[in-house]
Design an enzyme around this catalytic site. Structure first.
Site, PDB file in Angstrom:
ATOM      1  N   ASP A   1      41.725   1.709 -59.208  1.00 54.27           N
ATOM      2  CA  ASP A   1      41.860   3.079 -58.709  1.00 54.27           C
ATOM      3  C   ASP A   1      42.831   3.149 -57.545  1.00 54.27           C
ATOM      4  O   ASP A   1      42.542   2.685 -56.447  1.00 54.27           O
ATOM      5  CB  ASP A   1      40.499   3.599 -58.241  1.00 54.27           C
ATOM      6  CG  ASP A   1      39.611   3.999 -59.394  1.00 54.27           C
ATOM      7  OD1 ASP A   1      40.117   4.664 -60.321  1.00 54.27           O
ATOM      8  OD2 ASP A   1      38.416   3.652 -59.375  1.00 54.27           O
TER       9      ASP A   1
ATOM     10  N   HIS B   1      39.658  -1.809 -64.110  1.00 56.67           N
ATOM     11  CA  HIS B   1      40.107  -0.457 -63.796  1.00 56.67           C
ATOM     12  C   HIS B   1      40.461  -0.424 -62.309  1.00 56.67           C
ATOM     13  O   HIS B   1      39.614  -0.691 -61.459  1.00 56.67           O
ATOM     14  CB  HIS B   1      38.990   0.522 -64.139  1.00 56.67           C
ATOM     15  CG  HIS B   1      39.328   1.958 -63.909  1.00 56.67           C
ATOM     16  ND1 HIS B   1      39.939   2.745 -64.855  1.00 56.67           N
ATOM     17  CD2 HIS B   1      39.135   2.747 -62.833  1.00 56.67           C
ATOM     18  CE1 HIS B   1      40.099   3.964 -64.371  1.00 56.67           C
ATOM     19  NE2 HIS B   1      39.625   4.003 -63.141  1.00 56.67           N
TER      20      HIS B   1
ATOM     21  N   MET C   1      45.695   8.061 -58.930  1.00 59.44           N
ATOM     22  CA  MET C   1      45.274   9.364 -58.400  1.00 59.44           C
ATOM     23  C   MET C   1      46.201   9.666 -57.228  1.00 59.44           C
ATOM     24  O   MET C   1      45.820   9.594 -56.058  1.00 59.44           O
ATOM     25  CB  MET C   1      43.806   9.299 -57.958  1.00 59.44           C
ATOM     26  CG  MET C   1      42.851   9.313 -59.146  1.00 59.44           C
ATOM     27  SD  MET C   1      41.232   8.656 -58.724  1.00 59.44           S
ATOM     28  CE  MET C   1      41.562   6.908 -58.863  1.00 59.44           C
TER      29      MET C   1
ATOM     30  N   MET D   1      38.026  12.444 -66.774  1.00 59.43           N
ATOM     31  CA  MET D   1      37.246  12.281 -65.541  1.00 59.43           C
ATOM     32  C   MET D   1      35.915  13.009 -65.697  1.00 59.43           C
ATOM     33  O   MET D   1      35.885  14.188 -66.037  1.00 59.43           O
ATOM     34  CB  MET D   1      37.976  12.874 -64.336  1.00 59.43           C
ATOM     35  CG  MET D   1      39.180  12.098 -63.811  1.00 59.43           C
ATOM     36  SD  MET D   1      38.896  10.388 -63.336  1.00 59.43           S
ATOM     37  CE  MET D   1      37.537  10.518 -62.189  1.00 59.43           C
TER      38      MET D   1
ATOM     39  N   MET E   1      44.610   5.481 -54.934  1.00 58.75           N
ATOM     40  CA  MET E   1      44.476   6.819 -54.324  1.00 58.75           C
ATOM     41  C   MET E   1      45.426   6.934 -53.137  1.00 58.75           C
ATOM     42  O   MET E   1      45.560   5.996 -52.355  1.00 58.75           O
ATOM     43  CB  MET E   1      43.040   7.026 -53.833  1.00 58.75           C
ATOM     44  CG  MET E   1      41.990   6.823 -54.921  1.00 58.75           C
ATOM     45  SD  MET E   1      40.353   7.230 -54.312  1.00 58.75           S
ATOM     46  CE  MET E   1      39.339   6.701 -55.710  1.00 58.75           C
TER      47      MET E   1
ATOM     48  N   ASP F   1      35.501   8.191 -67.127  1.00 54.54           N
ATOM     49  CA  ASP F   1      35.489   7.593 -65.790  1.00 54.54           C
ATOM     50  C   ASP F   1      34.700   8.464 -64.814  1.00 54.54           C
ATOM     51  O   ASP F   1      35.056   9.620 -64.582  1.00 54.54           O
ATOM     52  CB  ASP F   1      36.952   7.459 -65.314  1.00 54.54           C
ATOM     53  CG  ASP F   1      37.087   6.752 -63.974  1.00 54.54           C
ATOM     54  OD1 ASP F   1      36.102   6.171 -63.485  1.00 54.54           O
ATOM     55  OD2 ASP F   1      38.215   6.788 -63.433  1.00 54.54           O
TER      56      ASP F   1
ATOM     57  N   SER G   1      35.457  -0.936 -62.670  1.00 63.53           N
ATOM     58  CA  SER G   1      36.259  -0.296 -61.625  1.00 63.53           C
ATOM     59  C   SER G   1      36.085  -1.040 -60.307  1.00 63.53           C
ATOM     60  O   SER G   1      35.004  -1.044 -59.710  1.00 63.53           O
ATOM     61  CB  SER G   1      35.854   1.166 -61.437  1.00 63.53           C
ATOM     62  OG  SER G   1      36.555   1.681 -60.319  1.00 63.53           O
TER      63      SER G   1
ATOM     64  N   HIS H   1      44.744   3.378 -62.514  1.00 66.64           N
ATOM     65  CA  HIS H   1      44.479   4.817 -62.578  1.00 66.64           C
ATOM     66  C   HIS H   1      45.101   5.435 -61.325  1.00 66.64           C
ATOM     67  O   HIS H   1      44.552   5.296 -60.233  1.00 66.64           O
ATOM     68  CB  HIS H   1      42.949   5.020 -62.644  1.00 66.64           C
ATOM     69  CG  HIS H   1      42.511   6.445 -62.571  1.00 66.64           C
ATOM     70  ND1 HIS H   1      41.206   6.800 -62.280  1.00 66.64           N
ATOM     71  CD2 HIS H   1      43.185   7.606 -62.759  1.00 66.64           C
ATOM     72  CE1 HIS H   1      41.107   8.120 -62.287  1.00 66.64           C
ATOM     73  NE2 HIS H   1      42.283   8.631 -62.569  1.00 66.64           N
TER      74      HIS H   1
HETATM   75  C1  DX5 Z   1      36.716   7.935 -59.035  1.00 70.05           C
HETATM   76  C2  DX5 Z   1      37.357   6.762 -59.725  1.00 70.05           C
HETATM   77  C3  DX5 Z   1      36.439   5.984 -60.574  1.00 70.05           C
HETATM   78  C4  DX5 Z   1      35.295   5.348 -59.803  1.00 70.05           C
HETATM   79  C5  DX5 Z   1      34.076   5.447 -60.654  1.00 70.05           C
HETATM   80  O1  DX5 Z   1      37.679   8.731 -58.461  1.00 70.05           O
HETATM   81  O2  DX5 Z   1      38.420   7.184 -60.544  1.00 70.05           O
HETATM   82  O3  DX5 Z   1      37.119   4.997 -61.318  1.00 70.05           O
HETATM   83  O4  DX5 Z   1      35.506   4.003 -59.482  1.00 70.05           O
HETATM   84  O5  DX5 Z   1      33.000   5.031 -59.894  1.00 70.05           O
HETATM   85  P1  DX5 Z   1      31.512   5.129 -60.425  1.00 70.05           P
HETATM   86  O6  DX5 Z   1      31.423   4.294 -61.671  1.00 70.05           O
HETATM   87  O7  DX5 Z   1      30.733   4.589 -59.299  1.00 70.05           O
HETATM   88  O8  DX5 Z   1      31.242   6.588 -60.706  1.00 70.05           O
HETATM   89 ZN    ZN Z   2      39.267   5.671 -61.939  1.00 72.94          ZN
END
Ligand code: DX5
Ligand code: ZN
Length: 211
Positions: A37, A35, A68, A137, A39, A171, A11, A66
């Protein structure tokens, strides 16, 4: 036991955004997927990046985004054009999951649905056969470096029962302490951000995750 071999997704939320391509290079031949993320500051209380940044990533690895975000339908085409290899959107914001899945697949990307810790597995019962993967999650989305929520293990096991051949991704809070339990529960893709990128030896960290 399911037939999938375990894959590791790094990630990049925990990478240095100013040195993104350099950080990605440091794990590129050791992990299976990137991965990404995304947001929007609405679905989660944090903002990261959009398709223009993804377009600047130089990698041979499949970039699985991903989302969000509150309105995933507005972003799917842009991420496809930016080179994404797959997209997951959240069940909690998608009253028409089937429509989004079809759109993602029609753009030749892998399609997945993500569920928050409080969202039950049965909400995916009628769509699971159409999905390339489900993302469970194991923290509340929005930030890296949070602690693994153990109830996620039961959800993985239920999903595995529901669909023996499904790709199940976990994740949040994945590290050398939680990885074995997650694989044992039936997951086959482990996402890890802070554990990989904050380790002095990233290659060793990734090996630890594979068990
Ligand atoms: C959180 C993200 C994850 C995040 C995980 O909202 O979706 O992908 O990067 O981070 P770690 O591995 O540090 O928990
Ligand atoms: Zn994620």
């Amino acid at each position: 036991m399911h037939k999938h071999k375990v894959q590791i997704a790094a990630s990049i939320l925990s990478a240095d955004f100013g040195e993104l391509n350099k950080d990605i290079k440091s794990v590129e031949d050791k992990v299976d997927l990137l991965h990404v993320d995304v947001m929007d500051g609405h679905f989660v209380p944090n903002l990261t990046f959009g398709a223009p940044v993804v377009k600047c990533i130089k990698t041979k690895l499949p970039m699985i985004c991903h989302l969000m975000v509150e309105n995933p339908e507005d972003l799917i085409d842009d991420f496809a054009a930016a080179g994404a290899g797959g997209i997951s959107f959240h069940q909690e914001v998608a009253p028409h999951m089937n429509r989004l899945v079809e759109r993602i697949k029609s753009l030749r990307m892998k399609a997945g649905v993500a569920i928050n810790p409080a969202t039950p597995v049965w909400t995916l019962e009628d769509i699971v056969d159409e999905l390339d993967f489900v993302l469970v999650m194991s923290v509340n989305p929005g930030f890296g470096g949070q602690e693994f929520i153990p109830e996620a293990l039961e959800k993985v096991a239920l999903l595995r029962e529901m669909s023996p051949d499904l790709s199940i991704e976990v994740d949040g809070g994945v590290n050398e302490k939680t990885a074995a339990k997650i694989i044992e529960a039936g997951a086959n893709i482990l996402v890890s951000g802070s554990y990989i990128f904050s380790s002095k030896n990233r290659a060793d960290a990734i090996k630890n995750l594979r068990g």
